[in-house]
Design a protein around this motif. Structure first.
Motif, PDB file in Angstrom:
ATOM      1  N   ILE A 147      23.641  -9.094  27.889  1.00  0.00           N
ATOM      2  CA  ILE A 147      23.706  -7.637  27.965  1.00  0.00           C
ATOM      3  C   ILE A 147      24.427  -7.194  29.235  1.00  0.00           C
ATOM      4  O   ILE A 147      25.212  -6.236  29.220  1.00  0.00           O
ATOM      5  N   LEU A 148      24.188  -7.905  30.340  1.00  0.00           N
ATOM      6  CA  LEU A 148      24.878  -7.585  31.597  1.00  0.00           C
ATOM      7  C   LEU A 148      26.391  -7.758  31.454  1.00  0.00           C
ATOM      8  O   LEU A 148      27.170  -6.929  31.948  1.00  0.00           O
ATOM      9  N   LEU A 149      26.813  -8.818  30.780  1.00  0.00           N
ATOM     10  CA  LEU A 149      28.244  -9.013  30.543  1.00  0.00           C
ATOM     11  C   LEU A 149      28.822  -7.871  29.710  1.00  0.00           C
ATOM     12  O   LEU A 149      29.933  -7.406  29.954  1.00  0.00           O
ATOM     13  N   GLY A 150      28.036  -7.410  28.726  1.00  0.00           N
ATOM     14  CA  GLY A 150      28.467  -6.258  27.937  1.00  0.00           C
ATOM     15  C   GLY A 150      28.626  -5.020  28.800  1.00  0.00           C
ATOM     16  O   GLY A 150      29.581  -4.250  28.638  1.00  0.00           O
ATOM     17  N   GLN A 151      27.698  -4.820  29.750  1.00  0.00           N
ATOM     18  CA  GLN A 151      27.798  -3.675  30.654  1.00  0.00           C
ATOM     19  C   GLN A 151      29.020  -3.791  31.557  1.00  0.00           C
ATOM     20  O   GLN A 151      29.711  -2.791  31.822  1.00  0.00           O
ATOM     21  N   LEU A 152      29.331  -4.999  32.016  1.00  0.00           N
ATOM     22  CA  LEU A 152      30.529  -5.208  32.831  1.00  0.00           C
ATOM     23  C   LEU A 152      31.800  -4.900  32.039  1.00  0.00           C
ATOM     24  O   LEU A 152      32.754  -4.322  32.579  1.00  0.00           O
ATOM     25  N   LEU A 153      31.803  -5.266  30.766  1.00  0.00           N
ATOM     26  CA  LEU A 153      32.946  -4.948  29.910  1.00  0.00           C
ATOM     27  C   LEU A 153      33.105  -3.441  29.762  1.00  0.00           C
ATOM     28  O   LEU A 153      34.222  -2.909  29.843  1.00  0.00           O
ATOM     29  N   LEU A 154      31.994  -2.746  29.551  1.00  0.00           N
ATOM     30  CA  LEU A 154      32.055  -1.294  29.407  1.00  0.00           C
ATOM     31  C   LEU A 154      32.506  -0.637  30.709  1.00  0.00           C
ATOM     32  O   LEU A 154      33.333   0.287  30.691  1.00  0.00           O
ATOM     33  N   ASP A 155      31.981  -1.112  31.837  1.00  0.00           N
ATOM     34  CA  ASP A 155      32.400  -0.565  33.128  1.00  0.00           C
ATOM     35  C   ASP A 155      33.893  -0.805  33.362  1.00  0.00           C
ATOM     36  O   ASP A 155      34.591   0.044  33.936  1.00  0.00           O
ATOM     37  N   SER A 156      34.385  -1.957  32.908  1.00  0.00           N
ATOM     38  CA  SER A 156      35.815  -2.257  33.050  1.00  0.00           C
ATOM     39  C   SER A 156      36.657  -1.289  32.230  1.00  0.00           C
ATOM     40  O   SER A 156      37.721  -0.829  32.682  1.00  0.00           O
ATOM     41  N   LEU A 157      36.189  -0.975  31.028  1.00  0.00           N
ATOM     42  CA  LEU A 157      36.913  -0.017  30.190  1.00  0.00           C
ATOM     43  C   LEU A 157      36.930   1.362  30.844  1.00  0.00           C
ATOM     44  O   LEU A 157      37.965   2.049  30.844  1.00  0.00           O
ATOM     45  N   TYR A 158      35.794   1.773  31.412  1.00  0.00           N
ATOM     46  CA  TYR A 158      35.743   3.054  32.132  1.00  0.00           C
ATOM     47  C   TYR A 158      36.739   3.061  33.292  1.00  0.00           C
ATOM     48  O   TYR A 158      37.455   4.050  33.520  1.00  0.00           O
ATOM     49  N   TYR A 159      36.787   1.960  34.030  1.00  0.00           N
ATOM     50  CA  TYR A 159      37.668   1.877  35.198  1.00  0.00           C
ATOM     51  C   TYR A 159      39.138   1.936  34.782  1.00  0.00           C
ATOM     52  O   TYR A 159      39.945   2.667  35.381  1.00  0.00           O
ATOM     53  N   ILE A 160      39.493   1.178  33.741  1.00  0.00           N
ATOM     54  CA  ILE A 160      40.880   1.160  33.281  1.00  0.00           C
ATOM     55  C   ILE A 160      41.289   2.545  32.785  1.00  0.00           C
ATOM     56  O   ILE A 160      42.390   3.028  33.053  1.00  0.00           O
ATOM     57  N   GLU A 161      40.371   3.195  32.057  1.00  0.00           N
ATOM     58  CA  GLU A 161      40.701   4.522  31.538  1.00  0.00           C
ATOM     59  C   GLU A 161      40.879   5.525  32.673  1.00  0.00           C
ATOM     60  O   GLU A 161      41.836   6.315  32.679  1.00  0.00           O
ATOM     61  N   SER A 162      39.956   5.507  33.639  1.00  0.00           N
ATOM     62  CA  SER A 162      39.996   6.519  34.707  1.00  0.00           C
ATOM     63  C   SER A 162      41.156   6.311  35.671  1.00  0.00           C
ATOM     64  O   SER A 162      41.702   7.280  36.203  1.00  0.00           O
ATOM     65  N   THR A 163      41.546   5.054  35.919  1.00  0.00           N
ATOM     66  CA  THR A 163      42.580   4.777  36.918  1.00  0.00           C
ATOM     67  C   THR A 163      43.992   4.666  36.335  1.00  0.00           C
ATOM     68  O   THR A 163      44.976   4.870  37.052  1.00  0.00           O
ATOM     69  N   VAL A 164      44.093   4.340  35.042  1.00  0.00           N
ATOM     70  CA  VAL A 164      45.423   4.133  34.459  1.00  0.00           C
ATOM     71  C   VAL A 164      45.681   5.056  33.279  1.00  0.00           C
ATOM     72  O   VAL A 164      46.619   5.854  33.286  1.00  0.00           O
ATOM     73  N   LEU A 165      44.836   4.960  32.262  1.00  0.00           N
ATOM     74  CA  LEU A 165      45.121   5.636  30.996  1.00  0.00           C
ATOM     75  C   LEU A 165      45.103   7.151  31.124  1.00  0.00           C
ATOM     76  O   LEU A 165      45.966   7.837  30.577  1.00  0.00           O
ATOM     77  N   LEU A 166      44.112   7.691  31.864  1.00  0.00           N
ATOM     78  CA  LEU A 166      44.026   9.143  32.016  1.00  0.00           C
ATOM     79  C   LEU A 166      45.174   9.704  32.845  1.00  0.00           C
ATOM     80  O   LEU A 166      45.499  10.892  32.755  1.00  0.00           O
ATOM     81  N   LYS A 167      45.780   8.853  33.643  1.00  0.00           N
ATOM     82  CA  LYS A 167      46.881   9.318  34.495  1.00  0.00           C
ATOM     83  C   LYS A 167      48.236   9.250  33.799  1.00  0.00           C
ATOM     84  O   LYS A 167      49.122  10.068  34.059  1.00  0.00           O
ATOM     85  N   PHE A 168      48.392   8.260  32.894  1.00  0.00           N
ATOM     86  CA  PHE A 168      49.727   8.024  32.347  1.00  0.00           C
ATOM     87  C   PHE A 168      49.832   8.200  30.829  1.00  0.00           C
ATOM     88  O   PHE A 168      50.931   8.434  30.321  1.00  0.00           O
ATOM     89  N   LEU A 169      48.729   8.098  30.080  1.00  0.00           N
ATOM     90  CA  LEU A 169      48.838   8.118  28.617  1.00  0.00           C
ATOM     91  C   LEU A 169      48.189   9.337  27.976  1.00  0.00           C
ATOM     92  O   LEU A 169      48.723   9.906  27.036  1.00  0.00           O
ATOM     93  N   TYR A 170      47.004   9.738  28.434  1.00  0.00           N
ATOM     94  CA  TYR A 170      46.316  10.876  27.834  1.00  0.00           C
ATOM     95  C   TYR A 170      45.408  11.520  28.873  1.00  0.00           C
ATOM     96  O   TYR A 170      45.214  10.973  29.961  1.00  0.00           O
ATOM     97  N   ASN A 171      44.865  12.683  28.559  1.00  0.00           N
ATOM     98  CA  ASN A 171      44.058  13.419  29.530  1.00  0.00           C
ATOM     99  C   ASN A 171      42.651  13.755  29.053  1.00  0.00           C
ATOM    100  O   ASN A 171      41.982  14.610  29.623  1.00  0.00           O
ATOM    101  N   THR A 172      42.200  13.111  27.968  1.00  0.00           N
ATOM    102  CA  THR A 172      40.844  13.318  27.453  1.00  0.00           C
ATOM    103  C   THR A 172      40.096  11.992  27.421  1.00  0.00           C
ATOM    104  O   THR A 172      40.640  10.984  26.966  1.00  0.00           O
ATOM    105  N   GLU A 173      38.864  11.985  27.918  1.00  0.00           N
ATOM    106  CA  GLU A 173      38.083  10.746  27.953  1.00  0.00           C
ATOM    107  C   GLU A 173      37.715  10.277  26.545  1.00  0.00           C
ATOM    108  O   GLU A 173      37.284  11.068  25.711  1.00  0.00           O
ATOM    109  N   PHE A 174      37.896   8.963  26.304  1.00  0.00           N
ATOM    110  CA  PHE A 174      37.549   8.377  25.016  1.00  0.00           C
ATOM    111  C   PHE A 174      36.452   7.321  25.142  1.00  0.00           C
ATOM    112  O   PHE A 174      35.621   7.178  24.255  1.00  0.00           O
TER     113      PHE A 174
END
Length: 450
Positions: free
Chosen positions: A233-260
């Motif tokens: 379960i902890l590994l799953g949480q790390l995966l989810l946190d990684s997705l949040y980080y990638i979205e907030s630092t890269v995707l929201l800046k360059f690809l789209y502006n709405t959180e998914f």
């Protein structure tokens, strides 16, 4: 003295008491066991009847407080994660080619059911709910949210509904979800008994009795098995946190502006965490440390807890207040699911079609937990590899529908795109996923003949 006991422990204890009562009833009423009435389903009904909405009102008896029911809502979401984290632990992880052979037919059935729910919801809303009831077009998303997503997803959609002005939508979908689940359990049990699965179950029990299981001292330690599940379960949480980080630092800046990412449910990531952990154990640890039997017992307990708590927290008042709309959506969703399943599961799934397909039918009628329960009933020892197929399919399914990205955004998409376009896209995707599974299955059969 009793106030020192945390409410979550009280809630969990009560759920186990209802499971025990259900087990006693099954023992004294053999016909219930004969027809595979699940212990968890019976326990959930006992919880609902003895709760504040039935005994609490009719007999003025308060066995279950509102705090207990609130805790059940939260605990059910937690135990779903345990159910999925356990799926791959202690199992041999198939290679990529084998995984795709298992997952693609299963995913085609699941996606056909899910997008068909949007299609039926769209047609129903266009031709009935808008002309006769003057409802918002986003009601077309309610069937998929409640049937595929379940109670947890319906609760989590509250802010999305409010953002487009649907203040009562949460109450309606939360009322529809448990009714869909109850209908799914009853219809699924009927299908299982109609298909006469007793012969398969008896055969597998005979085969399992011949197995000799050697258990190491690590496998024999219960706390180690709990720790392994916790790490998954902890590994799953790390995966989810990684997705949040990638979205907030890269995707929201360059690809789209709405959180998914915030709309993606956690339990598919818990499943992936369990698969990754098992791969790491196989690769780097030479001794056996995972006891599959103990992990399965923990998984079964968690699955029972989810079902008992979900049924025990059905809001009967909300159902009563929106009875016509809820009934129309329930009938439409059920008719689509049962007809689609019966017409397509043999066409889309090559081997052990019913044993594997019934899991997707269960999921389409309420929750993933119901699907796993059905699969366990018809194929107790997993002779069909149905659990692996269903779990692998989730990785191609849950990020999008059944509580994933599309489910979370569907009311907004309908609001922005328009119901006619959304219904047309749903039809196209329903047909596409069916044809993909059909031709994939046909191709594999022709290769086997050659």
């Amino acid at each position: 003295m009793h106030e020192s006991i945390p409410i979550y422990f009280k809630a969990l204890f009560l759920a186990t008491v209802f499971a025990l009562l259900a087990e006693f009833i099954l023992g004294f009423v053999p016909i219930l066991k004969k027809y595979h009435i699940p212990r968890a389903f019976l326990g959930g009904l006992i919880a609902l009847i003895t709760g504040p909405q039935v005994f609490g009102q009719t007999l003025d008896l308060n066995f279950i407080s509102q705090d207990i029911q609130d805790s059940w809502n939260e605990l059910a979401l937690f135990f779903v994660n345990i159910v999925f984290a356990c799926i791959f632990l202690g199992r041999k992880i198939p290679n990529f080619k084998t995984s795709m052979k298992l997952a693609i037919p299963q995913a085609s059935l699941g996606q056909t059911l899910a997008w068909g729910q949007y299609l039926i919801g769209g047609l129903l809303t266009l031709f009935v709910l808008i002309p006769f009831f003057d409802l918002d077009p986003s009601v077309a998303s309610f069937i998929e949210i409640s049937f595929q997503g379940g109670v947890g997803v319906a609760v989590g959609m509250d802010e999305t509904f409010k953002s487009i002005g649907l203040t009562d939508a949460k109450s309606i979908t939360v009322a529809l979800a448990p009714l869909a689940m109850l209908t799914g359990i009853l219809s699924g049990i009927f299908l299982i008994n109609f298909k006469n699965q007793d012969k398969i179950i008896r055969l597998e029990q005979q085969e399992s009795n011949k197995e000799v299981i050697k258990i190491s001292r690590f496998q024999n330690t219960f706390i180690i098995q709990l720790a392994i599940i916790g790490i998954a379960i902890l590994l799953g949480q790390l995966l989810l946190d990684s997705l949040y980080y990638i979205e907030s630092t890269v995707l929201l800046k360059f690809l789209y502006n709405t959180e998914f990412v915030k709309y993606i449910p956690f339990f598919p990531l818990a499943l992936l965490g369990g698969a990754i952990l098992q791969l790491l154990i196989n690769r780097f640890i030479s001794i056996e440390i995972v006891n599959r039997r103990t992990v399965k017992q923990i998984q079964t307990f968690s699955l029972d807890a989810v079902i008992i708590m979900a049924i025990g927290t059905i809001n009967l008042t909300v159902i009563k207040d929106n009875i016509i709309l809820v009934f129309v959506l329930l009938v439409a969703g059920f008719l689509w699911n049962i007809s689609c399943f019966l017409l397509t599961y043999r066409v889309l799934i090559p081997n052990y079609a019913f044993e594997r397909g019934v899991a997707d039918y269960g999921q389409s009628m309420g929750t993933t937990s119901i699907g796993l329960m059905f699969q366990s009933i018809v194929d107790k020892n997993n002779k069909s590899n149905g659990k692996e197929a269903f779990a692998l399919k989730q990785l191609l399914f849950e990020p999008f529908v059944g509580g994933g990205l599309i489910t979370g955004l569907s009311p907004l998409i309908i609001h922005k795109m328009g119901l006619i376009y959304f219904t047309g896209i749903s039809f196209a995707l329903t047909l596409t996923f069916f044809l993909t599974g059909y031709f994939y299955n046909k191709k594999n059969k022709s290769q086997q003949v050659d």
